[in-house]
Design a protein around this motif. Structure first.
Motif, PDB file in Angstrom:
ATOM      1  N   VAL A 213     -18.369 -35.131  -5.206  1.00  0.00           N
ATOM      2  CA  VAL A 213     -19.385 -36.112  -4.804  1.00  0.00           C
ATOM      3  C   VAL A 213     -20.752 -35.674  -5.320  1.00  0.00           C
ATOM      4  CG1 VAL A 213     -20.542 -37.174  -2.834  1.00  0.00           C
ATOM      5  CG2 VAL A 213     -18.082 -36.755  -2.744  1.00  0.00           C
ATOM      6  N   VAL A 214     -21.079 -34.395  -5.101  1.00  0.00           N
ATOM      7  CA  VAL A 214     -22.405 -33.906  -5.485  1.00  0.00           C
ATOM      8  C   VAL A 214     -22.535 -33.831  -7.005  1.00  0.00           C
ATOM      9  CG1 VAL A 214     -23.995 -31.963  -5.328  1.00  0.00           C
ATOM     10  CG2 VAL A 214     -22.684 -32.646  -3.330  1.00  0.00           C
ATOM     11  N   VAL A 215     -21.477 -33.359  -7.647  1.00  0.00           N
ATOM     12  CA  VAL A 215     -21.565 -33.154  -9.100  1.00  0.00           C
ATOM     13  C   VAL A 215     -21.545 -34.487  -9.858  1.00  0.00           C
ATOM     14  CG1 VAL A 215     -20.411 -32.065 -11.060  1.00  0.00           C
ATOM     15  CG2 VAL A 215     -20.731 -30.816  -8.967  1.00  0.00           C
ATOM     16  N   SER A 216     -21.187 -35.560  -9.169  1.00  0.00           N
ATOM     17  CA  SER A 216     -21.332 -36.871  -9.812  1.00  0.00           C
ATOM     18  C   SER A 216     -22.803 -37.288  -9.829  1.00  0.00           C
ATOM     19  CB  SER A 216     -20.497 -37.919  -9.080  1.00  0.00           C
ATOM     20  OG  SER A 216     -21.055 -38.207  -7.815  1.00  0.00           O
ATOM     21  N   ALA A 217     -23.614 -36.648  -8.959  1.00  0.00           N
ATOM     22  CA  ALA A 217     -25.027 -37.027  -8.871  1.00  0.00           C
ATOM     23  C   ALA A 217     -25.922 -36.102  -9.685  1.00  0.00           C
ATOM     24  CB  ALA A 217     -25.471 -37.022  -7.408  1.00  0.00           C
TER      25      ALA A 217
END
Lengths: 400, 334
Positions: A213-217
């Motif tokens: 989730v975070v690394v998509s941002a």
């Protein structure tokens, strides 16, 4: 990539710091350490004070029926004639009439074995009593050979030895050495505490599957950088808070504080503290990036968890011969330099260029670690439920 | 037709000997919902991760507005492997995800509140994530993916873990995103839900494209000449006739025509017979009427479910039979 560069790591740092401050266990542990330090200091002071006031009573049986010369905190008693045997004295010691009983045989000055009767364990005062006996024997043997007390004192007079310092500008004071040692201990404890929270935090995030989730941002490198900065700040906060607590506690207990400290010792200590905190945060971020969960830590990478304590093992050799080539070479290694260099500076054992080189090496190692952390996280984050192998680890190191 | 917002060109990804994605190309445009479908292990999630720059393709390109790479701030992603910071507050988590995608803290919190209101979770804003049910956590994750109003929303299995009412809620949300001009790339197994939602589809199997286009186009391609279905509920005409005989009779009629026959709980037989779109059903019904009492007859087009089964059913079988066999591509127009 068309994506514009920005400080995308900063929200991660803020988030990590906020989450850490909201953690009850973190706040408790931060406050508990100064309280424990003060409590331990109080307890040790009380025990030392009590020990200082305690008088040890020892029954003495000598061939001539005399007692022993006086010794501070000892009371030597000659028991009644009918109790001057091992059985009676043992019973008396067991009954706590005396703390111990000493039987000196007729030939004790020429090799005969003295007997010390004790209750159960060997007490700390035994060595003081042995030293006292050795002194008595020495004087009595000297007298038997016709050596007077004055002559004996002359023989024992110490040899005067002064110091001529070749580099007086580098010579540290006692205060410098105290500060150097304090920085070493404080940094070790602060680093270990902060990286422990980092380990728990990252493994919890991996377990909760938030990684993707975070690394998509943001980029994985930004996520790692944000964490590294956050845990560097946490380590330095602990360092400052606990350092201040130690000073306050020392003042409260009227302990001797260093009066003369070279500013260079403090400045170098703080520089290495900042860089050391960043290095260890980056190192443990890299370590955690290769783990699938906390349980994996007991395997390959678990061997690295005690590394922050390793510099403590080198304190002895460092103090013994701080200017030895191997000591300075070892201290240059980024693993050791944050802890060892402040001490070496406080002992006046290193030059300015050596300090500069150690700082450069530390910065370079921190950079490499953060790059490895970012790369390992990028590659390793999708390895759900799989441990990284040693060949993979080596391959990632090359790619990073 | 608008220019593609996202264009995927011949991307390939292998893990060891396994080619997870093999030369896949498609594009997603503004204001459309693009359905990305395929059986488990077909390579959907790997493809989405390559689009999101989480894994890198071995070859091929991903472009966003014609430029290589991705502006993460303009894309929302709901991954298949998803989770939240369990001990963090619900609104705090949404605000954090918004800030990570470039929103200011104030805007992100305001948007978080709006979405929680929209998802009937306003009263849980201060709760910790781990105090929510799985379904509500799923809704928070969806909100976190589209909170910043991305140009492109990539949603991998958004319906999993949701009850039917919340599935309908997500369908409405996706529809609203499309209406607002956003593009949605949607991967899901709930074919009944996505059939009416998606403007275009890509069906893949074993990393390769099988069917691509609008529902009408993939229906035509999958149908292989039989794109409508006659559904008839029948009872044997003879009083002594039984269901087993009737079913056997239906299986023998019109050799070569694809069909499905099943016995309903009340003993009636249901026939689903695939037919060309221009088939004359009058003679067929006449033949049926000679042998059965016809209770009900309807005509319908192939459903997405049927298209899916026809298109990738064989692929799944092949996939289970041997990983090294070539993928079947007949019926595709890509």
């Amino acid at each position: 990539m068309s994506e514009p560069r920005r400080m995308e790591w900063w929200p991660v740092t803020v988030w990590e710091l906020r989450r850490m401050i909201q953690r009850v266990d973190f706040v408790v542990s931060v406050l508990l350490v100064p309280l424990l330090a003060v409590g331990t200091g109080l307890l040790m002071g009380w025990l030392a004070n009590r020990s200082q006031r305690e008088i040890v009573s020892v029954a003495v049986v000598r061939p001539d029926g005399a007692s022993l010369p006086e010794l501070e905190r000892f009371r030597f008693v000659v028991p009644p004639p009918d109790t001057r045997n091992a059985e009676a004295l043992t019973a008396a010691v067991r009954a706590k009439t005396w703390d111990g009983a000493l039987i000196l045989p007729a030939d004790w000055l020429s090799g005969g074995e003295a007997q010390l009767i004790l209750r159960a364990s060997t007490p700390g005062w035994k060595s003081r009593l042995a030293d006292h006996l050795r002194g008595i024997a020495r004087r009595e043997r000297a007298a038997a050979e016709g050596v007077t007390a004055a002559r004996l004192e002359h023989y024992d007079a110490p040899v005067a030895m002064g110091e001529r310092i070749a580099n007086p500008e580098r010579r540290g004071t006692r205060g410098d050495r105290v500060v150097g040692m304090m920085l070493l201990l404080l940094l070790t404890v602060s680093l270990f505490t902060s990286v422990s929270y980092m380990i728990v935090g990252i493994s919890a995030e991996k377990a909760a599957r938030v990684t993707e989730v975070v690394v998509s941002a943001i980029r994985p490198q930004s996520w790692m950088d944000g964490k590294i900065v956050a845990y560097t700040i946490i380590a330095l906060l602990l360092f400052a808070l606990w350092g201040a607590s130690a000073v306050v506690a020392a003042m409260a207990f009227h302990l001797p504080l260093p009066t003369s400290v070279n500013p260079a010792t403090v400045i170098v200590g703080l520089v290495f503290a900042v860089l050391g905190a960043a290095f260890w945060a980056a190192g443990f971020a890299a370590l955690m990036a290769t783990l699938k969960d906390f349980q994996s830590a007991s395997k390959l990478q678990g061997n690295f968890f005690m590394l922050p304590f390793l510099p403590l093992a080198l304190v002895g050799p460092l103090i013994d011969n701080p200017e030895a080539g191997w000591v300075i070479a070892t201290a240059m290694i980024p693993l050791f330099s944050p802890s060892m260099f402040p001490m070496l500076v406080s002992l006046g054992a290193v030059n300015a260029w050596q300090i500069g080189l150690a700082i450069l090496l530390l910065i370079a190692a921190t950079w490499v670690m953060r790059r490895f952390a970012g790369y390992a996280f990028r590659v390793g984050m999708l390895m759900y439920g799989k441990d990284v192998t040693l060949p993979e680890l080596i391959r990632w190191s090359k790619s990073a | 037709m608008s220019a593609p917002l996202l264009a995927v060109e011949r991307i390939t990804k292998a893990f060891g000997d396994l080619r997870a994605v093999d030369g896949l190309s498609f594009d997603v445009r503004r204001g459309e919902v693009f359905g990305f479908l395929g059986p488990n292990g077909a390579g959907k999630t790997t493809t989405l991760r390559m689009i999101m720059d989480i894994t890198r393709p071995d070859s091929g390109t991903v472009t966003f507005e014609g430029r290589p790479g991705l502006d993460r701030r303009r894309v929302g992603y709901l991954p298949e492997e998803r989770g939240l910071f369990e001990d963090a507050g619900v609104l705090d988590t949404l605000a954090y995800l918004g800030v990570l995608r470039g929103m200011s803290s104030t805007d992100a919190r305001a948007a978080g509140r709006r979405w929680l209101e929209r998802l009937a979770l306003a009263d849980r804003a201060r709760s910790r994530v781990n105090q929510l049910s799985k379904g509500n956590q799923q809704k928070v994750q969806i909100a976190g993916a589209i909170l910043h109003e991305p140009d492109l929303a990539v949603l991998d299995e958004p319906f999993s873990g949701l009850d039917p009412l919340n599935q309908e809620l997500v369908v409405r949300l996706v529809g609203e995103l499309r209406a607002a001009g956003h593009a949605v790339l949607l991967s899901a197994h709930q074919l009944g839900l996505v059939e009416g939602l998606c403007d275009r589809f890509l069906l893949i199997a074993r990393g390769r494209p099988v069917l691509q286009g609008t529902l009408r186009e993939i229906r035509r391609d999958a149908a292989r000449g039989a794109d409508q279905v006659l559904v008839a509920t029948l009872r044997p005409a003879a009083p002594a006739g039984n269901g087993a005989d009737g079913a056997a009779t239906l299986e023998r009629m019109w050799p070569g025509q694809s069909r499905r026959v099943r016995t309903l709980p009340d003993g009636a037989l249901e026939l689903e017979l695939s037919l060309p779109h221009d088939a004359d059903v009058g003679p067929l019904l006449g033949e049926l009427a000679e042998r059965f009492r016809i209770e009900r007859v309807t005509m319908r087009e192939l459903s997405l479910h049927e298209i899916y089964v026809r298109a990738v059913g064989g692929e799944a079988d092949e996939g289970q039979a041997g990983a090294g066999a070539p993928a079947r591509a007949e019926g595709t127009h890509v």
